[in-house]
Design a protein around this motif. Structure first.
Motif, PDB file in Angstrom:
ATOM      1  N   LYS A  89       0.845  -1.199   0.000  1.00 14.39           N
ATOM      2  CA  LYS A  89       0.000   0.000   0.000  1.00 14.39           C
ATOM      3  C   LYS A  89       0.876   1.243   0.000  1.00 14.39           C
ATOM      4  CE  LYS A  89      -3.956  -2.157   0.278  1.00 14.39           C
ATOM      5  NZ  LYS A  89      -4.937  -2.121  -0.835  1.00 14.39           N
ATOM      6  N   THR A  90       0.329   2.314  -0.561  1.00 16.36           N
ATOM      7  CA  THR A  90       1.011   3.607  -0.526  1.00 16.36           C
ATOM      8  C   THR A  90       0.436   4.435   0.613  1.00 16.36           C
ATOM      9  OG1 THR A  90       1.406   3.550  -2.916  1.00 16.36           O
ATOM     10  CG2 THR A  90       1.535   5.700  -1.826  1.00 16.36           C
ATOM     11  N   PHE A  91       1.302   4.905   1.495  1.00 16.54           N
ATOM     12  CA  PHE A  91       0.882   5.628   2.687  1.00 16.54           C
ATOM     13  C   PHE A  91       1.279   7.101   2.570  1.00 16.54           C
ATOM     14  CE2 PHE A  91       1.259   1.265   3.995  1.00 16.54           C
ATOM     15  CZ  PHE A  91       0.240   1.077   4.920  1.00 16.54           C
ATOM     16  N   SER A  92       0.436   7.936   3.170  1.00 14.17           N
ATOM     17  CA  SER A  92       0.756   9.359   3.301  1.00 14.17           C
ATOM     18  C   SER A  92       1.146   9.634   4.747  1.00 14.17           C
ATOM     19  CB  SER A  92      -0.446  10.223   2.892  1.00 14.17           C
ATOM     20  OG  SER A  92      -1.591   9.892   3.670  1.00 14.17           O
ATOM     21  N   TYR A  93       1.741  10.781   4.971  1.00 12.94           N
ATOM     22  CA  TYR A  93       2.194  11.149   6.318  1.00 12.94           C
ATOM     23  C   TYR A  93       1.046  11.775   7.113  1.00 12.94           C
ATOM     24  CZ  TYR A  93       5.182  13.038   9.993  1.00 12.94           C
ATOM     25  OH  TYR A  93       5.762  13.322  11.203  1.00 12.94           O
ATOM     26  N   PRO A  94       0.867  11.438   8.391  1.00 16.00           N
ATOM     27  CA  PRO A  94       1.634  10.469   9.183  1.00 16.00           C
ATOM     28  C   PRO A  94       1.127   9.051   8.964  1.00 16.00           C
ATOM     29  CG  PRO A  94       0.003  11.509  10.580  1.00 16.00           C
ATOM     30  CD  PRO A  94      -0.115  12.164   9.219  1.00 16.00           C
ATOM     31  N   LEU A  95       1.963   8.086   9.236  1.00 13.52           N
ATOM     32  CA  LEU A  95       1.605   6.682   9.076  1.00 13.52           C
ATOM     33  C   LEU A  95       0.497   6.320  10.054  1.00 13.52           C
ATOM     34  CD1 LEU A  95       2.767   4.391   7.284  1.00 13.52           C
ATOM     35  CD2 LEU A  95       4.065   3.637   9.271  1.00 13.52           C
ATOM     36  N   ASP A  96      -0.585   5.715   9.539  1.00 15.45           N
ATOM     37  CA  ASP A  96      -1.736   5.432  10.405  1.00 15.45           C
ATOM     38  C   ASP A  96      -1.715   4.028  11.008  1.00 15.45           C
ATOM     39  OD1 ASP A  96      -2.145   4.103   8.064  1.00 15.45           O
ATOM     40  OD2 ASP A  96      -4.132   4.930   7.643  1.00 15.45           O
ATOM     41  N   ILE A  97      -0.565   3.376  10.987  1.00 17.17           N
ATOM     42  CA  ILE A  97      -0.388   2.125  11.728  1.00 17.17           C
ATOM     43  C   ILE A  97       0.899   2.255  12.542  1.00 17.17           C
ATOM     44  CG2 ILE A  97      -1.621   0.625  10.114  1.00 17.17           C
ATOM     45  CD1 ILE A  97       1.032  -0.157   8.893  1.00 17.17           C
ATOM     46  N   ASN A  98       0.941   1.598  13.690  1.00 17.18           N
ATOM     47  CA  ASN A  98       2.120   1.648  14.552  1.00 17.18           C
ATOM     48  C   ASN A  98       3.032   0.469  14.282  1.00 17.18           C
ATOM     49  OD1 ASN A  98       1.186   3.952  15.780  1.00 17.18           O
ATOM     50  ND2 ASN A  98       0.199   2.885  17.473  1.00 17.18           N
ATOM     51  N   LEU A  99       4.313   0.774  14.093  1.00 12.54           N
ATOM     52  CA  LEU A  99       5.288  -0.272  13.813  1.00 12.54           C
ATOM     53  C   LEU A  99       6.194  -0.501  15.008  1.00 12.54           C
ATOM     54  CD1 LEU A  99       6.353   0.717  10.170  1.00 12.54           C
ATOM     55  CD2 LEU A  99       4.599  -0.922  10.887  1.00 12.54           C
ATOM     56  N   GLU A 100       6.604  -1.748  15.158  1.00 15.22           N
ATOM     57  CA  GLU A 100       7.562  -2.111  16.199  1.00 15.22           C
ATOM     58  C   GLU A 100       8.899  -2.407  15.533  1.00 15.22           C
ATOM     59  OE1 GLU A 100       8.009  -5.230  19.968  1.00 15.22           O
ATOM     60  OE2 GLU A 100       6.435  -5.510  18.467  1.00 15.22           O
ATOM     61  N   TYR A 101       9.920  -1.658  15.934  1.00 17.48           N
ATOM     62  CA  TYR A 101      11.237  -1.773  15.302  1.00 17.48           C
ATOM     63  C   TYR A 101      12.140  -2.661  16.152  1.00 17.48           C
ATOM     64  CZ  TYR A 101       9.564   2.243  12.634  1.00 17.48           C
ATOM     65  OH  TYR A 101       8.825   3.081  11.842  1.00 17.48           O
ATOM     66  N   GLU A 102      12.545  -3.784  15.567  1.00 16.96           N
ATOM     67  CA  GLU A 102      13.469  -4.697  16.222  1.00 16.96           C
ATOM     68  C   GLU A 102      14.673  -4.902  15.301  1.00 16.96           C
ATOM     69  OE1 GLU A 102      11.417  -8.270  17.162  1.00 16.96           O
ATOM     70  OE2 GLU A 102       9.877  -7.284  18.376  1.00 16.96           O
ATOM     71  N   PRO A 103      15.805  -5.334  15.861  1.00 18.32           N
ATOM     72  CA  PRO A 103      16.997  -5.508  15.018  1.00 18.32           C
ATOM     73  C   PRO A 103      16.803  -6.487  13.864  1.00 18.32           C
ATOM     74  CG  PRO A 103      17.592  -5.536  17.347  1.00 18.32           C
ATOM     75  CD  PRO A 103      16.095  -5.552  17.286  1.00 18.32           C
ATOM     76  N   LYS A 104      15.977  -7.527  14.087  1.00 15.71           N
ATOM     77  CA  LYS A 104      15.826  -8.559  13.054  1.00 15.71           C
ATOM     78  C   LYS A 104      14.603  -8.380  12.168  1.00 15.71           C
ATOM     79  CE  LYS A 104      18.322 -12.203  15.505  1.00 15.71           C
ATOM     80  NZ  LYS A 104      18.257 -13.604  16.011  1.00 15.71           N
ATOM     81  N   ARG A 105      13.645  -7.542  12.606  1.00 21.34           N
ATOM     82  CA  ARG A 105      12.448  -7.354  11.790  1.00 21.34           C
ATOM     83  C   ARG A 105      11.692  -6.121  12.242  1.00 21.34           C
ATOM     84  NH1 ARG A 105      10.949 -11.844  15.061  1.00 21.34           N
ATOM     85  NH2 ARG A 105       9.323 -11.325  16.571  1.00 21.34           N
ATOM     86  N   ILE A 106      10.820  -5.649  11.354  1.00 24.96           N
ATOM     87  CA  ILE A 106       9.911  -4.542  11.647  1.00 24.96           C
ATOM     88  C   ILE A 106       8.507  -5.076  11.428  1.00 24.96           C
ATOM     89  CG2 ILE A 106       9.171  -2.217  11.001  1.00 24.96           C
ATOM     90  CD1 ILE A 106      12.032  -1.748   9.983  1.00 24.96           C
ATOM     91  N   SER A 107       7.666  -4.987  12.441  1.00 24.85           N
ATOM     92  CA  SER A 107       6.340  -5.578  12.349  1.00 24.85           C
ATOM     93  C   SER A 107       5.265  -4.598  12.797  1.00 24.85           C
ATOM     94  CB  SER A 107       6.266  -6.854  13.194  1.00 24.85           C
ATOM     95  OG  SER A 107       6.604  -6.582  14.537  1.00 24.85           O
ATOM     96  N   VAL A 108       4.024  -4.896  12.410  1.00 22.80           N
ATOM     97  CA  VAL A 108       2.878  -4.065  12.780  1.00 22.80           C
ATOM     98  C   VAL A 108       2.505  -4.369  14.223  1.00 22.80           C
ATOM     99  CG1 VAL A 108       0.490  -3.462  12.257  1.00 22.80           C
ATOM    100  CG2 VAL A 108       2.054  -4.064  10.400  1.00 22.80           C
TER     101      VAL A 108
END
Length: 217
Positions: free
Chosen positions: A30-49
């Motif tokens: 999907k193409t997103f505009s700012y600000p991102l309307d989902i929260n992401l969790e940033y980990e060293p091995k992966r980025i997940s919703v």
């Protein structure tokens, strides 16, 4: 007929074999505009919703590409930091592709151990004596078929809904288990199955059933 996977659970409830045969690959871009309307969790091995969902993107899905560039852990293939790109207003609009993650071996072991008590509870709740427990567990997108041997080993198949003859296939897999696993002098009962002949013949059997149906075996 589509078969998603085969699991074998020993009489103690431990997963001793699993095969992911034909799991669907679920990816959503999907193409997103700012600000991102989902929260992401940033980990060293992966980025997940972590929170929020939309248009097929659900909690737990992993970010696999940004603007067509593959994500490797927390950075892009070209070395740029994914978090910096996503939090930078000037980067938008952004095309983000997410994928449903594959289950890890530990998650499969956990799910197999959860099925064991459910099977036992179903046997005890049955109004008829000597119930065999759960034979079919139906969901909206698949069915779990279970066959328990006299020794307590359980064979499970995950397949599409409304396909007849899965019980025949389960017993055929049991025959392969008896021929190639139990007759292997190096195999110890209750232990994980590592037998190349069993793997090869099982894969051939599943391919045959998917092409010609259960009647072909």
């Amino acid at each position: 007929m589509v078969i998603y996977g085969v699991y074998i659970v020993n009489k103690s409830g431990g997963l001793i074999f699993n095969l992911d045969h034909n799991l669907p690959k679920i990816e959503t871009e999907k193409t997103f505009s700012y600000p991102l309307d989902i929260n992401l969790e940033y980990e060293p091995k992966r980025i997940s919703v972590a929170f929020g969902q939309r248009d097929g993107i659900n909690v737990g899905h992993h970010l696999i590409s940004v603007n067509g560039i593959l994500v490797n852990g927390a950075v892009l293939e070209d070395g740029r930091d994914v978090k910096e790109i996503i939090e930078n207003k000037d980067s938008y609009p952004l095309s983000l592709k997410f994928s449903r993650p594959k289950m890890t071996t530990n998650e499969k072991i956990f799910l197999a151990s959860m099925f064991y008590p459910l099977f036992a509870i179903a046997s005890q709740l049955s109004p008829e004596p000597k119930s065999s427990g759960i034979e079919v567990l139906e969901a909206d997108t698949f069915r779990l078929h279970c066959f328990q041997t006299l020794t307590g080993v359980k064979f499970m198949i995950f397949a599409e809904n409304n396909h007849p003859g899965i019980d025949v296939l389960l017993r055929r897999i049991y025959e392969l288990y008896a021929d190639y696993v139990l007759k292997n002098p190096f195999y110890s009962l209750e232990m994980p199955i590592r037998c190349e002949l069993f793997d090869t013949n099982l894969q051939t059997l599943l391919d045959q059933v998917e092409k010609g149906g259960v009647a072909s075996i």
